[in-house]
Design a protein around this motif. Structure first.
Motif, PDB file in Angstrom:
ATOM      1  N   LEU A 115     -19.894  13.663 -16.569  1.00  0.00           N
ATOM      2  CA  LEU A 115     -20.483  13.111 -17.506  1.00  0.00           C
ATOM      3  C   LEU A 115     -19.548  13.128 -18.914  1.00  0.00           C
ATOM      4  O   LEU A 115     -19.582  12.163 -19.871  1.00  0.00           O
ATOM      5  CB  LEU A 115     -21.638  13.953 -17.924  1.00  0.00           C
ATOM      6  N   THR A 116     -18.986  14.445 -19.045  1.00  0.00           N
ATOM      7  CA  THR A 116     -17.884  14.620 -20.009  1.00  0.00           C
ATOM      8  C   THR A 116     -16.867  13.452 -20.038  1.00  0.00           C
ATOM      9  O   THR A 116     -16.538  12.967 -21.155  1.00  0.00           O
ATOM     10  CB  THR A 116     -17.171  15.900 -20.026  1.00  0.00           C
ATOM     11  N   TRP A 117     -16.165  13.247 -19.013  1.00  0.00           N
ATOM     12  CA  TRP A 117     -14.966  12.252 -18.534  1.00  0.00           C
ATOM     13  C   TRP A 117     -15.585  10.746 -19.036  1.00  0.00           C
ATOM     14  O   TRP A 117     -15.006  10.050 -19.470  1.00  0.00           O
ATOM     15  CB  TRP A 117     -14.399  12.339 -17.312  1.00  0.00           C
ATOM     16  N   GLY A 118     -16.677  10.831 -18.198  1.00  0.00           N
ATOM     17  CA  GLY A 118     -17.443   9.307 -18.582  1.00  0.00           C
ATOM     18  C   GLY A 118     -17.860   8.943 -19.931  1.00  0.00           C
ATOM     19  O   GLY A 118     -17.544   7.628 -20.127  1.00  0.00           O
ATOM     20  N   ALA A 120     -16.252  10.507 -22.833  1.00  0.00           N
ATOM     21  CA  ALA A 120     -15.111  10.915 -23.713  1.00  0.00           C
ATOM     22  C   ALA A 120     -14.042   9.813 -23.432  1.00  0.00           C
ATOM     23  O   ALA A 120     -13.422   9.550 -24.679  1.00  0.00           O
ATOM     24  CB  ALA A 120     -14.702  12.160 -23.420  1.00  0.00           C
ATOM     25  N   LEU A 121     -13.828   9.124 -22.354  1.00  0.00           N
ATOM     26  CA  LEU A 121     -12.984   8.208 -21.977  1.00  0.00           C
ATOM     27  C   LEU A 121     -13.031   6.847 -22.883  1.00  0.00           C
ATOM     28  O   LEU A 121     -12.216   6.536 -23.748  1.00  0.00           O
ATOM     29  CB  LEU A 121     -12.575   7.969 -20.641  1.00  0.00           C
ATOM     30  N   PRO A 122     -14.037   6.200 -22.803  1.00  0.00           N
ATOM     31  CA  PRO A 122     -14.272   5.037 -23.327  1.00  0.00           C
ATOM     32  C   PRO A 122     -14.377   5.170 -24.880  1.00  0.00           C
ATOM     33  O   PRO A 122     -13.953   4.510 -25.688  1.00  0.00           O
ATOM     34  CB  PRO A 122     -15.492   4.356 -22.706  1.00  0.00           C
ATOM     35  N   VAL A 123     -15.242   6.202 -25.426  1.00  0.00           N
ATOM     36  CA  VAL A 123     -15.545   6.437 -26.668  1.00  0.00           C
ATOM     37  C   VAL A 123     -14.048   6.785 -27.366  1.00  0.00           C
ATOM     38  O   VAL A 123     -13.740   6.432 -28.587  1.00  0.00           O
ATOM     39  CB  VAL A 123     -16.523   7.587 -27.037  1.00  0.00           C
ATOM     40  N   GLY A 124     -13.251   7.582 -26.672  1.00  0.00           N
ATOM     41  CA  GLY A 124     -11.942   8.061 -27.408  1.00  0.00           C
ATOM     42  C   GLY A 124     -11.166   6.872 -27.465  1.00  0.00           C
ATOM     43  O   GLY A 124     -10.345   6.802 -28.561  1.00  0.00           O
ATOM     44  N   VAL A 125     -11.072   5.752 -26.526  1.00  0.00           N
ATOM     45  CA  VAL A 125     -10.189   4.733 -26.507  1.00  0.00           C
ATOM     46  C   VAL A 125     -10.811   3.897 -27.701  1.00  0.00           C
ATOM     47  O   VAL A 125     -10.136   3.309 -28.489  1.00  0.00           O
ATOM     48  CB  VAL A 125     -10.232   4.060 -25.338  1.00  0.00           C
ATOM     49  N   LEU A 202     -24.094  21.184 -21.323  1.00  0.00           N
ATOM     50  CA  LEU A 202     -22.714  21.550 -20.933  1.00  0.00           C
ATOM     51  C   LEU A 202     -21.906  20.371 -21.485  1.00  0.00           C
ATOM     52  O   LEU A 202     -20.478  20.740 -21.904  1.00  0.00           O
ATOM     53  CB  LEU A 202     -22.546  22.062 -19.902  1.00  0.00           C
ATOM     54  N   ALA A 203     -22.177  19.274 -21.453  1.00  0.00           N
ATOM     55  CA  ALA A 203     -21.138  18.166 -21.705  1.00  0.00           C
ATOM     56  C   ALA A 203     -20.860  17.999 -23.025  1.00  0.00           C
ATOM     57  O   ALA A 203     -19.954  17.379 -23.335  1.00  0.00           O
ATOM     58  CB  ALA A 203     -21.835  16.885 -20.953  1.00  0.00           C
ATOM     59  N   LEU A 210     -12.815  16.425 -25.925  1.00  0.00           N
ATOM     60  CA  LEU A 210     -12.045  15.524 -25.288  1.00  0.00           C
ATOM     61  C   LEU A 210     -11.979  14.081 -26.054  1.00  0.00           C
ATOM     62  O   LEU A 210     -10.759  13.345 -25.714  1.00  0.00           O
ATOM     63  CB  LEU A 210     -12.681  15.242 -23.977  1.00  0.00           C
ATOM     64  N   ILE A 211     -13.055  13.647 -26.618  1.00  0.00           N
ATOM     65  CA  ILE A 211     -13.023  12.489 -27.513  1.00  0.00           C
ATOM     66  C   ILE A 211     -11.870  12.799 -28.618  1.00  0.00           C
ATOM     67  O   ILE A 211     -11.047  11.568 -28.847  1.00  0.00           O
ATOM     68  CB  ILE A 211     -14.237  12.167 -28.366  1.00  0.00           C
TER      69      ILE A 211
END
Length: 304
Positions: A115-118, A120-125, A202-203, A210-211
């Motif tokens: 969930l964290t990666w799912g 953080a990745l698009p939102v950070g980009v 936790l996420a 990570l964002i």
């Protein structure tokens, strides 16, 4: 590459031995032992244990032997037979106590990681591409808010929301009828219905951090000459982002698993106590408080 992986795996062996010894020593550093804690518990209920009984208990548990001898017996049984010893407090084999809890802990941690990666990745980009826009400021504000909110406070809030507004049974990972029931499709569905609250809790903190990492990595890549060249060749903005800067920005993003996973495991202890989860955290804390060294040592070794 194969040789490198084999070398790294071989280096794990001395590190695991060192970790097991340090964990065993740290557990025994506080004054007293399990028998001392056990006698104090009995004294609180007005029961008295004489010195002879205490000595017999220490002899029964092997606590009258030097620490090095205790450690050698423990680690040799693990290495040769996979036997983690007997829990003093529960009077059960440590392996029977920990495996199901470690499996649930691993499920909880990996679900929170996905969930964290799912998120953080698009939102950070997106935050990097829309730098200094209103959306970027909103994402930044939410990221700092996620880092600032204590996990136990978020757990209490989500428990209230789930119980009052959704009518869900909160606390634990299973409904009462499935606590001791054998595994089945219905029990798995019930687990998934209870799993979302601790996973979200936790996420939150990991996603927020990570964002910021992903945003910073993308900003470093977006203004490099190869991006300008690719844009001049007529590539669409989406294709350009996915094919070039995103691939390079992912390297430090993925390496963050080195600190994200331990944070998730350690953070889950507080969340597990608040939510009464049958994971490793509460049992590890109880074993440390009672100085149940074989149970606590096995948990620390497996988590490491």
């Amino acid at each position: 590459m194969l040789v490198f992986i084999v070398k790294r795996l071989l280096w794990m062996l001395p590190f695991l031995v060192a970790i097991s010894f340090l964990s065993f020593v740290l557990i025994q550093l506080p004054p007293g032992d399990y028998v001392t804690t056990y006698i104090a518990t009995l004294a609180a209920s007005n029961e008295v244990v004489d010195q002879n009984t205490a000595a017999d208990l220490r002899n029964r548990f092997g606590l009258d032997q030097p620490m090095v001898v205790q450690y050698w017996k423990w680690i040799s049984n693990i290495a040769l037979r996979g036997d983690f010893g007997l829990s003093f407090e529960w009077q059960q084999p440590v392996g029977d106590l920990i495996w199901e809890r470690m499996a649930l802990t691993l499920l909880l941690t990996l679900s929170a990681l996905v969930l964290t990666w799912g998120i953080a990745l698009p939102v950070g980009v997106f935050s990097a591409v829309k730098k200094y826009s209103i959306a970027d400021y909103v994402v930044t504000g939410l990221s700092f808010l996620g880092l600032a909110i204590p996990s136990f406070l978020l757990a209490l809030v989500l428990m209230y929301v789930a119980a009052v507004h959704f009518g869900q049974n909160v606390g634990g990972l299973f409904s009462e009828q499935y606590l001791t029931a054998p595994w089945s499709i219905d029990k798995v569905i019930d687990l998934l219905q209870h799993l979302w609250i601790p996973v979200v809790i936790l996420a939150v903190s990991g996603t927020a951090s990570l964002i910021r990492v992903m945003r910073a990595n993308m900003l470093d890549e977006l203004h490099k000459p190869y991006v300008t060249t690719a844009r001049a060749k007529g590539l669409s903005e989406f294709t350009l982002l996915v094919k070039y800067p995103l691939r390079l920005a992912l390297n430090p993003f993925i390496s963050t698993i080195a600190w994200l996973l331990p944070n998730l495991v350690s953070g889950s202890i507080i969340v597990a106590i608040v939510l009464s989860l049958p994971t490793a955290g509460p049992l590890l804390l109880q074993s440390l408080m009672s100085q149940d060294m074989y149970l606590a040592g096995a948990f620390i070794l497996l988590i490491c």
